[in-house]
Design an enzyme around this catalytic site. Structure first.
Site, mmCIF file in Angstrom:
data_model
loop_
_atom_site.group_PDB
_atom_site.id
_atom_site.type_symbol
_atom_site.label_atom_id
_atom_site.label_comp_id
_atom_site.label_asym_id
_atom_site.label_seq_id
_atom_site.Cartn_x
_atom_site.Cartn_y
_atom_site.Cartn_z
ATOM 1 N N PRO A 129 0.860 -1.279 0.111
ATOM 2 C CG PRO A 129 -0.965 -1.440 1.461
ATOM 3 C CD PRO A 129 0.295 -2.183 1.014
ATOM 4 C CB SER A 133 7.482 2.254 -9.320
ATOM 5 O OG SER A 133 6.590 1.996 -10.176
ATOM 6 C CD GLU A 363 4.823 -7.605 -15.163
ATOM 7 O OE1 GLU A 363 6.006 -7.779 -15.722
ATOM 8 O OE2 GLU A 363 4.043 -8.591 -15.316
#
Length: 383
Positions: A129, A133, A363
């Protein structure tokens, strides 16, 4: 029919072309009528179907060598047919990527035969949370207690959360500050102290959840690699699968181009096909150009990894940034060319419009990829 001429490029070997042909035939026969009304049920069915067909076997590798070109070809093709099918396959690979690359023989023997045949669903639990990144700032802990580790903390935006049978979980074991103090663990879904606390809804429905670990005790044998290697393991997995995200975006873009071509040749304006308008031809040309440019970057990255490069951080970042950003533009053009039908719920281009947006975030968001590329360019310049 999407353009297949790229398969003649020197990036591919005959077994890649055979795979693409077999998957194309299977997808055309099996993915036309997937019921998405129950996302969890659809994902379970898709994993089972991919396992039964043998295509899920590409998601894992007992010898530690994943064929990235095959992974990309599969994701591109599945995404072109059905976004949820791509998701189902991708998570089988990402979820067990750490096991494939760096797991012990015992860990591979326990889980890969299940995930590669579609008998178990996997997940990759990295994001927290308070950190997206910035993985090095993760705070979830794993404290050694005799022959066990005790996990405490939360993970969020976890794909297959609440659906998976096994999770690869990254937690801080404290060997050092920052990135060097994390480790990777295999956590089965039935572990005591593990709970799914929230399911997350998105614009393109996928099974996503927030996970909580409360004094979750797991055997020390579930540690992947060595203590403190978690960040390195996570980056190694993403180094492989980041290129496949770009491939999925490429699949969405190809489908959008196909839909646009169908539209502009069938739609009449003042008695002539919409395609006859020079501005429309300009849009189609830009879309075709961006598709080919993205494909070159995607399969360069995949070929480079398969050729033995230890890392393809730069190549994968370029592929993901360009392919996802351009796919967003290509799909937007396709929506525009469809006029009002382009925003009608359930239309193919409308679904593509919702599907593509997340790929520019997960990602490694687009701006993060720009940082990666810029730093690599500076390093090469100074080196």
């Amino acid at each position: 029919m999407a353009d297949q001429s790229f398969l003649t490029w020197p990036f591919f070997e005959d077994h890649h072309r055979d795979l693409a042909a077999a998957l194309e035939q299977w997808a055309a026969a099996n993915l036309g009528g997937i019921d998405h009304s129950d996302t969890d049920a659809a994902c379970r069915d898709l994993v089972r179907m991919l396992g039964a067909s043998g295509f899920a076997a590409y998601s894992g590798a007992e010898d530690g060598k994943l064929d990235v070109r095959s992974l990309c070809l599969i994701r591109e093709t599945l995404a072109r047919y059905d976004g949820l099918a791509d998701f189902a396959f991708a998570m089988q690979g990402l979820g067990t990527g750490a096991i494939s690359l760096l797991g012990s023989p015992e860990q591979k023997a326990e889980w890969l035969p299940l995930t590669r045949t579609g008998k178990a669903i996997s997940a990759f639990a990295l994001t927290e949370p308070g950190s997206g990144s910035d993985v090095a700032s993760n705070t979830m802990t794993a404290i050694r207690d005799g022959n066990d580790y005790i996990l405490n903390g939360e993970k969020t935006w976890i794909s297959n959360g609440g659906l998976a049978d096994v999770y690869t979980v990254f937690a801080r074991t404290g060997e050092a500050l920052g990135a060097k103090g994390m480790s990777a663990f295999i956590v089965p879904a039935n572990a005591t102290g593990f709970d799914v606390v929230e399911r997350l809804e998105t614009i393109a429905p996928h099974p996503l959840a927030t996970l909580r670990f409360s004094d979750c005790r797991i055997p020390a044998s579930t540690l992947i690699g060595e203590p403190g290697q978690g960040f390195k393991i996570a980056m190694s997995v993403l180094d492989v699968f980041r290129s496949t995200v770009a491939a999925a975006a490429l699949g969405f873009a190809r489908r959008a181009l196909d839909e646009a071509l169908t539209r502009v040749t069938a739609r009449k304006v003042q008695g002539a096909p919409l395609f006859d308008l020079q501005m429309v031809q300009g849009h189609i040309a830009d879309m075709a150009l961006d598709v080919d440019a993205a494909a070159l970057l995607v399969y360069r990255a995949a070929w480079t990894k398969d050729s033995g490069a230890p890392r393809v951080t730069r190549e994968a970042a370029m592929a993901k940034l360009f392919a996802t950003d351009q796919a967003q533009k290509i799909i937007d053009k396709a929506v525009q060319l469809h006029g009002g039908d382009g925003v009608k719920s359930g239309e193919t281009v409308e679904k593509l419009y919702r599907e593509i947006r997340a790929l520019r975030i997960y990602e490694g968001a687009s701006d993060v990829q720009r940082v990666v590329i810029a730093r690599q360019a500076l390093s090469n310049h100074q080196g």
